[in-house]
Every structure is written in structure tokens, then in C-alpha cells.
Design an enzyme around this catalytic site. Structure first.
Site, short mmCIF file in Angstrom:
data_model
loop_
_atom_site.label_atom_id
_atom_site.label_comp_id
_atom_site.label_asym_id
_atom_site.label_seq_id
_atom_site.Cartn_x
_atom_site.Cartn_y
_atom_site.Cartn_z
N PRO A 148 0.77 -1.25 0.00
CA PRO A 148 0.00 0.00 0.00
C PRO A 148 0.80 1.30 0.00
O PRO A 148 0.80 2.05 0.98
CB PRO A 148 -0.83 -0.14 1.28
CG PRO A 148 0.06 -0.93 2.19
CD PRO A 148 0.76 -1.91 1.29
N CYS A 149 1.43 1.61 -1.12
CA CYS A 149 2.21 2.85 -1.20
C CYS A 149 1.33 4.08 -1.08
O CYS A 149 1.83 5.17 -0.77
CB CYS A 149 3.07 2.87 -2.47
SG CYS A 149 2.19 2.54 -3.98
N HIS A 150 0.02 3.93 -1.27
CA HIS A 150 -0.88 5.07 -1.08
C HIS A 150 -0.91 5.53 0.38
O HIS A 150 -1.33 6.63 0.67
CB HIS A 150 -2.30 4.72 -1.56
CG HIS A 150 -2.93 3.56 -0.87
ND1 HIS A 150 -2.67 2.25 -1.23
CD2 HIS A 150 -3.79 3.50 0.17
CE1 HIS A 150 -3.37 1.44 -0.46
NE2 HIS A 150 -4.05 2.18 0.42
#
Length: 184
Positions: A148-150
């Protein structure tokens, strides 16, 4: 390469609809290897060509493949708000060194509904001065949403950048309750 190793590297792909647009999913015998945003035909073809060069053979369209079934199901559950943690086999072969360390820490250490700063993530992997390098690792993430780079944001509260576009990042953070849902 022996036949078993070749089978592990063979890749299959499908495009699935999501709340943030069509996603390209690619899996090998090791696990999910790529999630691609905005999977129009042109984006899909370019991504598959690049992946084919890296994997040694172009992935085969196989939307009903058992290699993809679990990822498709879990992503649908995630976008329906029914899943907060992905439990998928991941093929980390496209990621090495610092980027791999950062992305593994992100995947295991930043839960649904939480965010972390670029600098904080750098400290977590033992490189306190590497906030910019963390940003580059986020941009190189071949498994967004699942890894989850968001959830990585600026220390001053800014949303930061995002390979899938800022509106996509806002939508994912809103889904997880970090930002308010858009009014329209």
C-alpha cells in the site's frame, strides 16, 4: 533453467474493474507480481511488453487462471470494504535491495487506515536520511494497493505523490477512512 523454474516464471494476466478504474493483475507461480493502474489497452500492452522482457516470456491472458483467482477475489473484497489485509503470495522478483526492504516494511508494518511519512519509513528500515529514496521506492512499487504505497504521505500532512495519480491516492485513502469521502 529447469522446467520447474520455468513454470514458476511463466506469467498470466487479467484486467479487472475496480473503484479506481481497470487494474492489470499479473501473477507467476510464485505469486502476484504486478498490479497496474489505468489498464487501458495501450497501458496494458506496454506493461506486458516490459514485464515479458524482465520475466523472460510475455505473460499470457488468462483471466480464469487459479494463479489470479485469489488476488481478484481479495481486491474485490478490499474495494467493497470487506477486507483490510491482503493475504496473497507475492512474487518479489522485480524488486531488489533498498526498495524491497522498504516495500516489505510498508506491506507488513502500515495497516489499513493508517499512514506513515516518507522519513518515518526510511527510519524503520535503518536509513533515517533516505526519505527521498523511499519516495523513489514508492514510485517503483510493482504491487500498488496490495503493497500500500498510497499510505505513505508527507510529514507536513501533504498527500505526497502517487504513480496512479493523486485522485487515485485520495480515493484509496478515503476508502480506508484516512480522508473524507469525496462529495461527488
Amino acid at each position: 533453467m529447469n522446467a520447474m523454474a520455468q513454470d514458476q516464471r511463466a506469467a498470466v494476466w487479467a484486467v479487472v474493474d475496480s473503484d479506481i478504474g481497470p487494474l492489470l493483475l499479473v501473477a507467476t507461480g510464485e505469486g502476484l507480481v504486478t498490479v497496474g493502474f489505468h489498464a487501458t489497452e495501450a497501458v496494458r500492452d506496454k506493461t506486458l511488453e516490459r514485464l515479458g522482457a524482465r520475466l523472460g516470456a510475455e505473460p499470457v491472458h488468462a483471466p480464469d487462471s487459479p494463479l489470479l483467482a485469489e488476488a481478484i477475489g481479495q481486491l474485490r473484497e478490499y474495494f467493497a470494504g470487506e477486507r483490510h489485509d491482503f493475504e496473497l503470495a507475492l512474487d518479489w522478483s522485480l524488486i531488489t535491495g533498498f526498495n524491497r526492504r522498504v516495500l516489505r516494511e510498508l506491506a507488513s508494518g502500515v495497516p489499513y487506515g493508517a499512514v506513515v511519512g516518507y522519513g518515518d519509513l526510511a527510519r524503520r528500515v535503518g536509513q533515517p536520511g533516505a526519505a527521498q529514496a523511499v519516495g523513489l521506492a514508492m514510485g517503483a512499487n510493482p504491487l500498488p494497493v496490495v503493497v500500500p504505497c498510497h499510505r505513505v504521505v508527507e510529514s507536513d500532512g501533504g498527500i505526497g505523490g502517487f504513480g496512479g495519480g493523486l485522485e487515485t491516492k485520495r480515493q484509496l485513502l478515503a476508502l480506508e477512512g484516512v480522508l473524507p469521502q469525496p462529495l461527488f
